[in-house]
Design a protein around this motif. Structure first.
Motif, PDB file in Angstrom:
ATOM      1  N   VAL A  48      17.409  43.934  19.493  1.00  0.00           N
ATOM      2  CA  VAL A  48      17.833  45.293  19.166  1.00  0.00           C
ATOM      3  C   VAL A  48      18.850  45.742  20.219  1.00  0.00           C
ATOM      4  O   VAL A  48      18.615  45.577  21.416  1.00  0.00           O
ATOM      5  N   GLY A 127      20.525  53.169  12.746  1.00  0.00           N
ATOM      6  CA  GLY A 127      20.141  53.018  14.133  1.00  0.00           C
ATOM      7  C   GLY A 127      20.962  51.946  14.816  1.00  0.00           C
ATOM      8  O   GLY A 127      22.054  51.586  14.368  1.00  0.00           O
ATOM      9  N   PRO A 128      20.445  51.423  15.921  1.00  0.00           N
ATOM     10  CA  PRO A 128      21.150  50.369  16.651  1.00  0.00           C
ATOM     11  C   PRO A 128      21.187  49.065  15.853  1.00  0.00           C
ATOM     12  O   PRO A 128      20.308  48.804  15.031  1.00  0.00           O
ATOM     13  N   PHE A 301       5.463  48.920  25.072  1.00  0.00           N
ATOM     14  CA  PHE A 301       4.484  49.743  24.350  1.00  0.00           C
ATOM     15  C   PHE A 301       3.542  50.445  25.331  1.00  0.00           C
ATOM     16  O   PHE A 301       3.400  50.024  26.460  1.00  0.00           O
TER      17      PHE A 301
ATOM     18  N   ALA B  89      10.405  45.709  14.417  1.00  0.00           N
ATOM     19  CA  ALA B  89      10.952  46.605  15.439  1.00  0.00           C
ATOM     20  C   ALA B  89      10.355  47.983  15.165  1.00  0.00           C
ATOM     21  O   ALA B  89      10.769  48.670  14.229  1.00  0.00           O
ATOM     22  N   VAL B 124      10.491  46.838  20.247  1.00  0.00           N
ATOM     23  CA  VAL B 124      10.583  48.280  20.113  1.00  0.00           C
ATOM     24  C   VAL B 124      12.037  48.643  19.834  1.00  0.00           C
ATOM     25  O   VAL B 124      12.960  47.909  20.217  1.00  0.00           O
ATOM     26  N   THR B 125      12.254  49.739  19.120  1.00  0.00           N
ATOM     27  CA  THR B 125      13.616  50.189  18.840  1.00  0.00           C
ATOM     28  C   THR B 125      13.711  51.687  19.063  1.00  0.00           C
ATOM     29  O   THR B 125      12.725  52.412  18.868  1.00  0.00           O
ATOM     30  N   ASP B 126      14.897  52.128  19.464  1.00  0.00           N
ATOM     31  CA  ASP B 126      15.156  53.564  19.533  1.00  0.00           C
ATOM     32  C   ASP B 126      15.638  54.098  18.192  1.00  0.00           C
ATOM     33  O   ASP B 126      15.876  55.299  18.056  1.00  0.00           O
ATOM     34  N   GLY B 127      15.787  53.209  17.223  1.00  0.00           N
ATOM     35  CA  GLY B 127      16.245  53.621  15.904  1.00  0.00           C
ATOM     36  C   GLY B 127      15.111  53.617  14.903  1.00  0.00           C
ATOM     37  O   GLY B 127      13.932  53.677  15.271  1.00  0.00           O
TER      38      GLY B 127
END
Lengths: 301, 301
Positions: A48, A127-128, A301, B89, B124-127
């Motif tokens: 990501v 998103g990204p 997490f 994600a 994990v994603t910020d999106g």
């Protein structure tokens, strides 16, 4: 009904990467006749933007990093790379030039590692950029390097050098001086496929506890210089990740064979410690005392 | 060094889904001995919140939809489902309960379709939540249903009913009245695996041009009601996607065999048109004139 634009994009950029089993990427799925009598080895990793790579990393290296991260999983199992499937979620507004550079990098590594694209999916995201790749390889039945079987007294070996990836990220984000070597190691890890193949039947992957001599961990010249300038970087170097080197166990009586395998593969290997009873990894500093390391930096997490 | 939190999350939620070849999800890759003498069939699809599903869709159905979208690719090739790898994600801050519900849905469909998890990656994603799944199945060599071979004069068949998925999205987003059937068809498509298996050697997948009789396209009762209330919904019903039904060709002399295969599989099939020379699909309206359809709604580039 006109064909959706994805089809044109896939035909333009990804079709040149497709192997015969990919059926021109125009069918619902790919076909693969697995090598007879071999066990398949499969892994899938996702990346990501902003987490696993920098949003402004050059697209030429991004596809290659994605592929190499997965190839390193095959290397760790001692497998021969075969093919891959990939899904790409591109941010809305991505340019054709960006995708072309991304695909061009993949083409380079397909040739280098002898693999081909079987299929996948191309979608858009708000998103990204998010990429996922599933890689397939194969080993002789029972020959995969497993994370079991290391015995107390086995030596701990590591390929290449450690810490460059984590330091490369620091250098690329202005937290260390710019450094081409470190940046390149972050953006383009080197999967040790050839070494993994030669270690099958010789090395055992980690599984029990171990004690590592910090002073024995192989560092590149830029990493040594960074550590000399700032000794507090040691934990980051040892646990920062992003190196994709092989860590494995071998009996002390096999050390000559390990070195010969590494020489054939053209990869440096270094003994950095010994397996011991119990669980977990202790790191002994130059003063003989254990170094306290923080939890790994890649827990989210 | 403590283990990263991902490992705990994976052990808690995904380890119960793992098959024997998944090696406890603790190794670098999975091992799979492919069924001897069979051709592997592989597909990978990705789903992004806000694009392929609604961000507030229940997690219980999301994993199942991801799996079923991929299973429908196997169904279209006439393949037996075998196993899958998955990368997830999750948005930062996702709860353990949400992931447990997501994994619980997968467990239900693993049992229903006889497949198991081999491996993957959890990041994990910020999106938006982004999921990717690679599915593996198998067919007898040469028996895969391909998107080639349809002949002029072949009949066009479709399984189930068309348009429910697209209308379900409208109903879930307030653009049509609430409807449980339509919402369920959007959230939980039904891959026609059993039908696909029985069509191998009988059906040919689409490949040349075709003309479709709009009035012959099978609609569910809620879809018929929605169309009666608003005839302008026809293009959305015909091209909105999200149905994951099988569309295939068969010789007119094989229609009895097609109907028998569908009866065995417990799936309705309907003749909706005929293959003709050339490329592209024409849709003939109830008045005998071609309907002009917009480009497919799922083009994002």
């Amino acid at each position: 009904m006109t064909l959706p634009a994805e089809f044109g994009l896939i035909a333009r950029h990804f079709l040149p990467l497709a192997g015969q089993g990919g059926l021109g990427l125009g069918d619902d799925a790919a076909l693969l006749d697995p090598p007879p009598g071999r066990t398949l080895v499969l892994a899938a990793d996702a990346m990501v933007a902003g987490v696993h790579f920098l949003a402004d990393d050059p697209p030429e290296t991004l596809g290659r990093k994605l592929l190499r991260v997965n190839l390193s999983d095959l290397a760790a199992m001692g497998a021969v790379p075969l093919a891959y499937l990939m899904t790409t979620a591109f941010p809305r507004g991505v340019t054709q030039e960006w995708i072309a550079a991304f695909a061009g990098g993949l083409a380079l590594d397909q040739a280098e590692f002898g693999i081909e694209l079987l299929g996948g999916d191309t979608v858009v995201t708000d998103g990204p950029a998010t990429f996922s790749l599933t890689i397939l390889g194969h080993v002789a039945p029972g020959a995969a390097l497993r994370r079991v079987g290391a015995r107390v007294g086995d030596e701990v070996w590591v390929s290449g050098s450690i810490g460059d990836g984590a330091l490369g990220l620091l250098a690329l984000t202005g937290r260390l001086p710019e450094d081409l070597h470190l940046a390149s190691r972050y953006r383009l890890p080197q999967p040790r496929v050839s070494l993994g193949l030669r270690l099958a039947g010789l090395a055992r992957a980690a599984g029990c506890g171990a004690v590592i001599e910090a002073a024995a961990v192989p560092l590149s010249a830029p990493a040594r210089a960074a550590l000399a300038a700032n000794p507090a970087l040691l934990p980051r170097i040892l646990t920062g990740g992003d190196d994709y080197e092989l860590v494995f166990a071998a009996a002390p009586t096999d050390s000559a064979r390990v070195l010969a395998a590494a020489a054939e593969a053209g990869v440096a290997v270094t003994r950095i410690g010994v397996f011991e009873a119990g669980q977990g990894v202790r790191v002994r500093g130059p003063d003989g005392h254990d170094v306290t390391l923080p939890s790994s930096g890649w827990s989210h997490f």
